[in-house]
Design an enzyme around this catalytic site. Structure first.
Site, PDB file in Angstrom:
ATOM      1  N   ASP A 224      17.197 -65.997 -31.158  1.00 56.70           N
ATOM      2  CA  ASP A 224      15.944 -66.587 -31.852  1.00 56.70           C
ATOM      3  C   ASP A 224      17.325 -67.150 -32.872  1.00 56.70           C
ATOM      4  OD1 ASP A 224      14.716 -69.016 -33.934  1.00 56.70           O
ATOM      5  OD2 ASP A 224      13.510 -68.239 -32.433  1.00 56.70           O
ATOM      6  N   HIS A 247      20.619 -69.371 -32.214  1.00 59.81           N
ATOM      7  CA  HIS A 247      19.983 -70.134 -32.535  1.00 59.81           C
ATOM      8  C   HIS A 247      21.376 -70.416 -33.683  1.00 59.81           C
ATOM      9  CE1 HIS A 247      16.122 -70.555 -30.345  1.00 59.81           C
ATOM     10  NE2 HIS A 247      17.573 -70.117 -29.176  1.00 59.81           N
TER      11      HIS A 247
END
Length: 415
Positions: A224, A247
């Site tokens: 993430d 991310h």
């Protein structure tokens, strides 16, 4: 105020407060307490939670100028453990030479929602060693879409002040690796954070409701956000961080609630992204909100095959659930992008998708060079106002924003 899941651990801590007052050895004049002397076993199988809390209570009760809780080499299993303050010493060190490991039975951590937590502490240094949260079993459960718990955050700091996190490794977190919440003056330096690229919600470092946080010289590989910046964050400095997979560095998501604190004065310098979903991202929910993000400086970033190198997304609505049909109310303003170069994995390398009711104001770009498959990439703008100077690849699609740019350039000159 303690949450219900904190009460049990706090009760244990209180009941163990009367402890041996001896210390084991002294290094540079600091009293040092070895967890082995309080019953800890480095076999990787014995639950050492109570032993660590005994050692912490002894350390926390000492009024010496400096005191250390020492974890030697070996593997120490811990169930959810909360270390509470305030402590008497002005300088407390948790020195880890070994490995802290969690159980692979993720159900043991469901109720607490954390693995290790420090609450209401000041003047603490946490350094060295390795934290292995054994999160892969929970990731596999979630991948199979069965009835799985949310998971536990690995290392959490709540209501903390004057904290140093130095030179340790965080592996395989069930959820966020490091959480800094309602804290101030926190220095993070030289960390190595690793979770699988497919691991869900394993943010590397999450900062929220905190001020005066610095994150430097850190390598993050995760499933993430490498760094996520939540509501109420002020005066955050990020420098020399390498991210990938992951991310990217994300401000948000903001605006999930109608009333929330904003984000301001964030500086991100000299960072690198490799194979990430995003590079520099600001995102907000597609909901009414009084939130904001302002005075943001992104200065110096290298992109290597990044899907969205520069992106503002004010239409965040995962799975199209729980979002009314309205625009984001989060006000994004005074954001600077400068000295950014590299390659995009998609044709649109600069994407400003802003809100119709709260357009992005005062966006400034300078010396941006991003290519896609050896050719200039493209930019896309929606309700985005600002200006661009210097080399611009792709060319800017920002609309002129007049006086807001003058205020923005004053901010840039002061940073």
């Amino acid at each position: 105020m303690l949450m219900a899941n904190d009460i049990h651990v706090s009760t244990i801590l209180f009941s163990l407060f009367i402890l041996p007052s001896f210390f084991l050895h002294s290094t540079d004049g600091a009293a040092t307490y070895n967890v082995l002397s309080y019953g800890a076993k480095s076999d990787g199988a014995t639950d050492n939670s109570a032993a660590f809390l005994k050692a912490w209570s002894a350390v926390c009760a000492q009024s010496d100028a400096a005191v250390t809780m020492y974890v030697p080499s070996g593997s120490f299993l811990l169930h959810p453990t909360m270390f509470t303050g305030p402590c008497k010493s002005k300088s407390t060190v948790v020195q880890i030479d070994g490995n802290l490991v969690a159980s692979s039975d993720y159900n043991l951590y469901e109720a607490a929602g954390y693995w290790l937590k420090f609450k209401n502490v000041q003047g603490l240094t946490f350094e060295g060693g390795q934290l292995d949260a054994k999160g892969s079993a929970l990731w596999e459960c979630k991948a199979q879409k069965t009835n799985c718990p949310d998971g536990a955050r690995s290392l959490v700091f709540n209501d903390a002040k004057d904290i140093k996190l130095k030179g340790f490794t965080s592996l395989n977190s069930e959820l966020f690796n490091i959480v800094i919440d309602t804290s101030s003056n926190v220095q993070v330096d030289g960390l190595n954070i690793q979770s699988a690229a497919t691991s869900p919600n394993t943010d590397g470092i999450h900062v929220e409701q905190s001020s005066g946080v610095t994150i430097t010289n850190t390598y993050i590989k995760t499933g993430d956000d490498c760094i996520s910046i939540g509501q109420g964050t002020q005066n955050l400095w990020i420098e020399k961080v390498t991210c990938g997979p992951g991310h990217g560095i994300s401000i948000g998501s903001l605006g999930k609630s109608a009333n929330e604190a904003g984000v301001q004065n964030v500086t991100v310098k000299n960072v690198a992204f490799s194979g990430t979903t995003n590079g520099l991202r600001i995102k907000s929910w597609e909901r009414s909100s009084n939130g904001f993000a302002k005075q943001i400086l992104f200065d110096g970033a290298t992109m290597d095959n990044v899907k969205n190198p520069i992106i503002i997304d004010q239409h965040y609505c995962p799975h199209n659930e729980g979002c009314p049909t309205e625009n984001s109310g989060v006000k994004i303003s005074n954001v600077v992008y400068k000295n950014i170069n590299g390659t995009s994995a998609t044709q649109v390398a600069v994407d400003f998708s802003c809100s119709a009711s709260a357009p992005c104001q005062g966006i400034s770009m300078a010396n941006v060079q991003l290519t896609y498959k050896g050719q200039p990439a493209k930019s896309s703008c929606e309700h985005a106002f600002g200006s661009a100077t210097g080399t611009m690849v792709p060319s800017s699609c920002l609309q002129s924003s007049g006086s807001s740019n003058r205020r923005l350039m004053a901010f840039v000159s002061n940073n």
